[in-house]
Design a protein around this motif. Structure first.
Motif, PDB file in Angstrom:
ATOM      1  N   ASP A  41     -25.713 -25.098 -68.589  1.00 23.56           N
ATOM      2  CA  ASP A  41     -26.976 -24.886 -67.893  1.00 23.56           C
ATOM      3  C   ASP A  41     -26.887 -25.385 -66.451  1.00 23.56           C
ATOM      4  O   ASP A  41     -26.054 -26.228 -66.140  1.00 23.56           O
ATOM      5  CB  ASP A  41     -28.106 -25.615 -68.635  1.00 23.56           C
ATOM      6  N   VAL A  74     -33.200 -20.310 -67.474  1.00 25.24           N
ATOM      7  CA  VAL A  74     -32.738 -21.561 -68.073  1.00 25.24           C
ATOM      8  C   VAL A  74     -33.262 -22.710 -67.220  1.00 25.24           C
ATOM      9  O   VAL A  74     -33.096 -22.712 -66.001  1.00 25.24           O
ATOM     10  CB  VAL A  74     -31.197 -21.604 -68.132  1.00 25.24           C
ATOM     11  N   ARG A  77     -21.436 -28.842 -69.244  1.00 25.04           N
ATOM     12  CA  ARG A  77     -22.735 -28.170 -69.153  1.00 25.04           C
ATOM     13  C   ARG A  77     -22.569 -26.663 -69.053  1.00 25.04           C
ATOM     14  O   ARG A  77     -21.662 -26.172 -68.393  1.00 25.04           O
ATOM     15  CB  ARG A  77     -23.477 -28.642 -67.903  1.00 25.04           C
TER      16      ARG A  77
END
Length: 178
Positions: free
Chosen positions: A61, A3, A59
């Motif tokens: 990520d 990612v 988030r």
């Protein structure tokens, strides 16, 4: 599949105006997102930490913090008090020596945490920064376990420094985010 990190922008005291390299990076690349503060001119550490926490909570990520001035000090406080796994690194540009600045509105951020950061980081300093000597910037980098980069005579590495899009800074960020 790895990612890709996103970038959370942490401006300093009074925010970063449209000509600041942080704002320019945000405008040019949607991977950058500013952590907005309720009051840029009267910073309250707890409020600023909460804003960063809220952004990180939204988030899934990994992120890299892109901090300037008081934003660097915010990152150090967050790492010392609330660190979590979502931060993959930090570019810490022109950390302000708020303990020696004599600006009362910044006192809430004192003392500056000198704990090792739990993520890779780079401290970038100007050789003639009016907010922090090279020696003090090096002290921050050493305490935080960060790589130290001396950028040269660019003052506080802000919009007044005439850096424009600051490609050298973006290169450092790209190396860090690798």
């Amino acid at each position: 599949m790895t990612v890709s990190p996103r970038f959370l922008v942490l401006p300093g005291y009074e925010g970063s105006g449209p000509e600041h390299w942080q704002s320019r990076w945000e405008a040019a690349d949607p991977a950058f997102r500013r952590v907005e503060q309720a009051d840029w001119d009267h910073p309250v550490l707890g409020d600023w930490l909460d804003a960063l926490d809220r952004e990180l909570a939204s988030r899934t990520d990994p992120v890299v913090l892109v901090a300037h001035s008081l934003g660097c000090i915010l990152a150090a406080h967050w790492a010392a008090e609330r660190a979590g796994a979502k931060v993959a690194g930090a570019l810490l540009v022109a950390p302000a020596d708020i303990e020696r600045a004599g600006v009362a509105v910044l006192d809430d951020f004192c003392p500056v945490p000198l704990n090792p950061l739990p993520f890779p980081s780079v401290v970038v300093a100007g050789s003639d920064d009016p907010w922090c000597t090279v020696e003090r910037s090096q002290e921050f980098a050493d305490a935080w376990g960060a790589r130290f980069v001396l950028a040269g005579p660019y003052g506080h590495l802000n919009s007044a420094s005439g850096l424009g899009d600051w490609p050298a800074g973006r290169e450092l960020l790209d190396q860090l985010a690798g």
